[in-house]
Design an enzyme around this catalytic site. Structure first.
Site, PDB file in Angstrom:
ATOM      1  N   GLU A  79      39.955  40.409  46.831  1.00 53.28           N
ATOM      2  CA  GLU A  79      40.901  40.538  45.725  1.00 53.28           C
ATOM      3  C   GLU A  79      42.163  39.715  45.982  1.00 53.28           C
ATOM      4  O   GLU A  79      42.691  39.704  47.082  1.00 53.28           O
ATOM      5  CB  GLU A  79      41.280  42.007  45.525  1.00 53.28           C
ATOM      6  CG  GLU A  79      40.112  42.922  45.164  1.00 53.28           C
ATOM      7  CD  GLU A  79      39.570  42.673  43.766  1.00 53.28           C
ATOM      8  OE1 GLU A  79      40.270  42.002  42.982  1.00 53.28           O
ATOM      9  OE2 GLU A  79      38.466  43.156  43.468  1.00 53.28           O
ATOM     10  N   CYS A 142      41.151  51.895  43.955  1.00 51.66           N
ATOM     11  CA  CYS A 142      41.121  50.703  44.807  1.00 51.66           C
ATOM     12  C   CYS A 142      42.364  49.849  44.601  1.00 51.66           C
ATOM     13  O   CYS A 142      42.998  49.415  45.569  1.00 51.66           O
ATOM     14  CB  CYS A 142      39.856  49.889  44.540  1.00 51.66           C
ATOM     15  SG  CYS A 142      38.351  50.653  45.189  1.00 51.66           S
ATOM     16  N   HIS A 164      36.335  44.170  47.617  1.00 51.00           N
ATOM     17  CA  HIS A 164      35.360  45.021  46.939  1.00 51.00           C
ATOM     18  C   HIS A 164      33.944  44.629  47.356  1.00 51.00           C
ATOM     19  O   HIS A 164      33.662  43.454  47.581  1.00 51.00           O
ATOM     20  CB  HIS A 164      35.491  44.889  45.417  1.00 51.00           C
ATOM     21  CG  HIS A 164      36.397  45.899  44.802  1.00 51.00           C
ATOM     22  ND1 HIS A 164      37.554  45.566  44.120  1.00 51.00           N
ATOM     23  CD2 HIS A 164      36.318  47.255  44.764  1.00 51.00           C
ATOM     24  CE1 HIS A 164      38.142  46.673  43.691  1.00 51.00           C
ATOM     25  NE2 HIS A 164      37.414  47.707  44.065  1.00 51.00           N
TER      26      HIS A 164
END
EC number: 3.4.19.3
Length: 211
Positions: A79, A142, A164
């Site tokens: 991310e 998250c 992820h």
């Protein structure tokens, strides 16, 4: 020094969470002479901030990396950014829902990771591990964890980020659902490679600065 890894307990209809299994597999291992400490986070908004803040303060890690399940994704997805926003149609494991509140009322609207995720994606793909850059960690737990991880890591001038992962193949087969998945061994290898790359990149930058 320490590498601090966060995973999550099972949530919603997912009775197993690959992020927990990955973190447990790497806990107490040594990667490039750095000890890995794994912590499993509760899927509860009210608890995760205290856990993350406390663990980072106690260990002062060289790297803090969150791992989370992204159902429906077929690749490992580092991310790029966490947003200061909580919105969840589904409640957490305590039933708590948010409808657009900020994670940190005084914090920035968005925080970029200081991990070179673009290069990390290339490395994983070059090693036969399907990976893709993600520009959205969502607005559930998250993203919440990622925001706190990066915010706290900055306080100690250390590295912080989030990756992820898909559902693991063995669980997808057991629940007999047609959903993207990846073998657990491949994901463990991918996260280990990620840590090695991040630490190596950090050391290279430090050596260049010294020279």
């Amino acid at each position: 020094m320490t590498v601090l890894l966060f995973g999550f307990e099972p949530f919603l209809e997912y009775k197993e969470n690959p992020s927990q299994l990955i973190v447990e597999a790497l806990n107490r291992s040594t990667i490039l002479k750095e000890e890995v400490k794994g912590v499993i986070l509760p899927v509860e908004y009210k608890k995760i901030e205290d856990v993350i803040v406390t663990k980072i303060r106690e260990t002062k890690p060289i790297l803090t990396l969150g791992i989370g399940l992204a159902p429906g994704r077929a690749k490992i997805t580092p991310e790029k950014i966490a947003i200061n926003y909580r919105y969840s149609r589904e409640g957490d494991n305590a039933g708590k829902k948010y409808r657009g509140e900020k994670i940190d009322p005084l914090g920035q609207d968005g925080i970029f990771t200081n991990i070179p995720v673009e290069d990390l994606v290339d490395l994983l793909n070059e090693n036969g591990i399907p990976a893709e850059l993600s520009l959205s960690a969502g607005s559930y737990l998250c993203n919440n964890a990622m925001y706190i991880i990066i915010r706290e890591a900055r306080k100690y001038n250390s590295l912080g980020g989030f990756i992820h992962v898909p559902l693991h193949e063995s669980y997808a087969a057991r629940i007999q659902r047609s959903i993207p998945s990846m073998s657990l061994d491949t994901m463990i290898r991918g996260i280990k490679l990620s840590i090695e790359f991040i630490l190596t990149n950090k050391n290279k930058k430090e050596n260049l600065t010294l020279s």
